[in-house]
Motif scaffolding. Structure first.
Motif, PDB file in Angstrom:
ATOM      1  N   ASP A   1      -5.084   2.158  -4.967  1.00  0.00           N
ATOM      2  CA  ASP A   1      -5.721   1.346  -3.912  1.00  0.00           C
ATOM      3  C   ASP A   1      -5.639  -0.142  -4.258  1.00  0.00           C
ATOM      4  N   ILE A   2      -5.885  -0.461  -5.520  1.00  0.00           N
ATOM      5  CA  ILE A   2      -5.820  -1.855  -5.975  1.00  0.00           C
ATOM      6  C   ILE A   2      -4.391  -2.382  -5.870  1.00  0.00           C
ATOM      7  N   MET A   3      -3.414  -1.572  -6.270  1.00  0.00           N
ATOM      8  CA  MET A   3      -2.017  -1.979  -6.180  1.00  0.00           C
ATOM      9  C   MET A   3      -1.618  -2.217  -4.733  1.00  0.00           C
ATOM     10  N   LEU A   4      -2.118  -1.370  -3.831  1.00  0.00           N
ATOM     11  CA  LEU A   4      -1.825  -1.507  -2.403  1.00  0.00           C
ATOM     12  C   LEU A   4      -2.474  -2.766  -1.841  1.00  0.00           C
ATOM     13  N   GLU A   5      -3.740  -2.981  -2.176  1.00  0.00           N
ATOM     14  CA  GLU A   5      -4.490  -4.120  -1.648  1.00  0.00           C
ATOM     15  C   GLU A   5      -3.914  -5.454  -2.120  1.00  0.00           C
ATOM     16  N   LYS A   6      -3.530  -5.519  -3.387  1.00  0.00           N
ATOM     17  CA  LYS A   6      -3.068  -6.779  -3.971  1.00  0.00           C
ATOM     18  C   LYS A   6      -1.553  -6.933  -3.957  1.00  0.00           C
ATOM     19  N   SER A   7      -0.848  -5.899  -3.465  1.00  0.00           N
ATOM     20  CA  SER A   7       0.625  -5.907  -3.424  1.00  0.00           C
ATOM     21  C   SER A   7       1.222  -6.220  -4.794  1.00  0.00           C
ATOM     22  N   VAL A   8       0.734  -5.510  -5.816  1.00  0.00           N
ATOM     23  CA  VAL A   8       1.270  -5.655  -7.165  1.00  0.00           C
ATOM     24  C   VAL A   8       1.917  -4.347  -7.585  1.00  0.00           C
ATOM     25  N   SER A   9       2.836  -4.441  -8.530  1.00  0.00           N
ATOM     26  CA  SER A   9       3.618  -3.261  -8.908  1.00  0.00           C
ATOM     27  C   SER A   9       3.043  -2.492 -10.085  1.00  0.00           C
ATOM     28  N   SER A  10       1.925  -2.973 -10.639  1.00  0.00           N
ATOM     29  CA  SER A  10       1.356  -2.280 -11.794  1.00  0.00           C
ATOM     30  C   SER A  10      -0.104  -2.654 -11.990  1.00  0.00           C
TER      31      SER A  10
ATOM     32  N   VAL B   1       3.808  -6.849 -20.967  1.00  0.00           N
ATOM     33  CA  VAL B   1       2.376  -7.137 -21.017  1.00  0.00           C
ATOM     34  C   VAL B   1       2.158  -8.336 -21.931  1.00  0.00           C
ATOM     35  N   VAL B   2       1.574  -9.389 -21.388  1.00  0.00           N
ATOM     36  CA  VAL B   2       1.383 -10.631 -22.140  1.00  0.00           C
ATOM     37  C   VAL B   2       0.004 -10.608 -22.800  1.00  0.00           C
TER      38      VAL B   2
ATOM     39  N   ILE C   1      -4.046  -0.852 -23.440  1.00  0.00           N
ATOM     40  CA  ILE C   1      -3.790   0.467 -24.034  1.00  0.00           C
ATOM     41  C   ILE C   1      -2.943   1.351 -23.131  1.00  0.00           C
ATOM     42  N   GLY C   2      -2.643   0.872 -21.926  1.00  0.00           N
ATOM     43  CA  GLY C   2      -1.831   1.689 -21.025  1.00  0.00           C
ATOM     44  C   GLY C   2      -1.447   0.915 -19.779  1.00  0.00           C
ATOM     45  N   ILE C   3      -0.518   1.467 -19.003  1.00  0.00           N
ATOM     46  CA  ILE C   3      -0.070   0.829 -17.765  1.00  0.00           C
ATOM     47  C   ILE C   3       0.294   1.906 -16.750  1.00  0.00           C
ATOM     48  N   LEU C   4       0.022   1.601 -15.482  1.00  0.00           N
ATOM     49  CA  LEU C   4       0.417   2.466 -14.373  1.00  0.00           C
ATOM     50  C   LEU C   4       1.245   1.610 -13.423  1.00  0.00           C
ATOM     51  N   THR C   5       2.432   2.085 -13.064  1.00  0.00           N
ATOM     52  CA  THR C   5       3.324   1.319 -12.201  1.00  0.00           C
ATOM     53  C   THR C   5       3.635   2.079 -10.920  1.00  0.00           C
ATOM     54  N   GLU C   6       4.224   1.350  -9.957  1.00  0.00           N
ATOM     55  CA  GLU C   6       4.664   2.004  -8.718  1.00  0.00           C
ATOM     56  C   GLU C   6       5.657   3.117  -9.019  1.00  0.00           C
ATOM     57  N   HIS C   7       6.481   2.908 -10.025  1.00  0.00           N
ATOM     58  CA  HIS C   7       7.465   3.926 -10.377  1.00  0.00           C
ATOM     59  C   HIS C   7       6.796   5.225 -10.799  1.00  0.00           C
ATOM     60  N   ASP C   8       5.602   5.114 -11.391  1.00  0.00           N
ATOM     61  CA  ASP C   8       4.882   6.315 -11.818  1.00  0.00           C
ATOM     62  C   ASP C   8       4.497   7.195 -10.642  1.00  0.00           C
TER      63      ASP C   8
ATOM     64  N   VAL D   1       0.786  -9.776 -16.779  1.00  0.00           N
ATOM     65  CA  VAL D   1       2.030  -8.998 -16.778  1.00  0.00           C
ATOM     66  C   VAL D   1       3.161  -9.874 -16.264  1.00  0.00           C
ATOM     67  N   VAL D   2       4.327  -9.755 -16.871  1.00  0.00           N
ATOM     68  CA  VAL D   2       5.529 -10.454 -16.413  1.00  0.00           C
ATOM     69  C   VAL D   2       6.523  -9.415 -15.899  1.00  0.00           C
ATOM     70  N   THR D   3       7.055  -9.661 -14.708  1.00  0.00           N
ATOM     71  CA  THR D   3       8.055  -8.765 -14.115  1.00  0.00           C
ATOM     72  C   THR D   3       9.371  -9.499 -13.928  1.00  0.00           C
ATOM     73  N   GLU D   4      10.387  -8.770 -13.468  1.00  0.00           N
ATOM     74  CA  GLU D   4      11.685  -9.397 -13.196  1.00  0.00           C
ATOM     75  C   GLU D   4      11.554 -10.496 -12.151  1.00  0.00           C
TER      76      GLU D   4
END
Length: 255
Positions: free
Chosen positions: A12-21, A87-88, A32-39, A98-101
């Motif tokens: 829901d947070i990723m959808l609301e903020k249009s972020v990929s992780s 992850v910075v 300690i962990g990450i969840l991405t759109e690819h997941d 977070v830094v992405t392409e």
């Protein structure tokens, strides 16, 4: 987020903020962990419920870099490792961002280099294509198994749409079904077509303007010819950047 957050809340947070992780931290702000759109592809493929906790589904395999790291060194680290999110952290442990392409592309834009290269020089010819009536469940499985960020929808060799992992993640977050529907039934990223002769500076500008990660390349008949992604553009620009540095060093050495 904390590791006891439910999967639904994270998407829901990723959808609301249009972020990929989203990054999961402990009580001391250590990542300690990450969840991405690819997941979302793996989650749907495995039939994992959205009531699951992040601790049970997040990736614990993080690539952390210090905030003072040179941008070109950071990009090389991303390219070498195969990670799509860095992850910075500060002082080794404290999460900063977070830094992405996309971030690299915005900050390593060498206009003269980009003008000289055409899409044909850097585009990918290895593509995942599906028909408009292809089952969404099968498409998700193909994307996951092939590690594809997208599937191009074709009708008689003509691209008519594209489904991305972001589309899949948003569909998942909105509590919509996956079974018994086709790729044409879900909300898709708008399709943007370009010719092979377009230079990569123009391609990059189009991606930024429309907030997308890829452009579908067609020939003069409108048939699918390839795909160019921001990864392709960034790789071409960065490679040319180092060629430029070497030429500069050689020139100074000779003088």
């Amino acid at each position: 987020l904390k590791d006891d957050t439910k999967l639904q809340a994270a998407f829901d947070i990723m959808l609301e903020k249009s972020v990929s992780s989203v990054v999961v931290t402990d009580d001391n702000s250590k990542p300690i962990g990450i969840l991405t759109e690819h997941d979302a592809l793996q989650i749907l493929t495995k039939g994992i419920t959205k009531e699951s906790l992040l601790r049970d589904v997040m990736s614990k395999n993080l690539y952390c870099v210090e905030d003072g790291m040179n941008i070109h060194d950071a990009y090389l680290a991303m390219e070498k490792s195969g990670f799509r999110h860095l992850v910075v952290v500060k002082d080794t442990n404290t999460y900063l961002g977070v830094v992405t392409e996309g971030d690299f592309l915005r900050h390593m834009d060498f206009e003269d280099i980009a003008k000289l290269k055409s899409i044909e020089d850097v585009m990918s010819n290895s593509l995942l294509t599906v028909e408009k009536e292809s089952p969404l469940e099968l498409t998700v499985s193909l994307m996951n198994n092939g590690k594809n960020d997208y599937a191009i929808i074709l009708n008689n060799c003509v691209p008519i749409g594209i489904v991305t992992e972001r589309d899949i993640a948003r569909h998942f977050a909105r509590n919509k079904q996956v079974k018994n529907i086709t790729v044409s039934d879900i909300e898709q990223t708008p399709l943007h077509l370009v010719k092979k002769t377009t230079n990569i500076q123009t391609a990059s500008a189009l991606m930024k303007k429309h907030g997308i990660h890829q452009l579908v390349v067609v020939n003069n008949e409108g048939h699918l010819a390839g795909l160019i992604t921001r990864h392709d553009i960034l790789k071409a620009i960065h490679g040319s950047y180092f060629d430029f540095l070497l030429q500069t060093i050689e020139s100074k050495t000779q003088n």
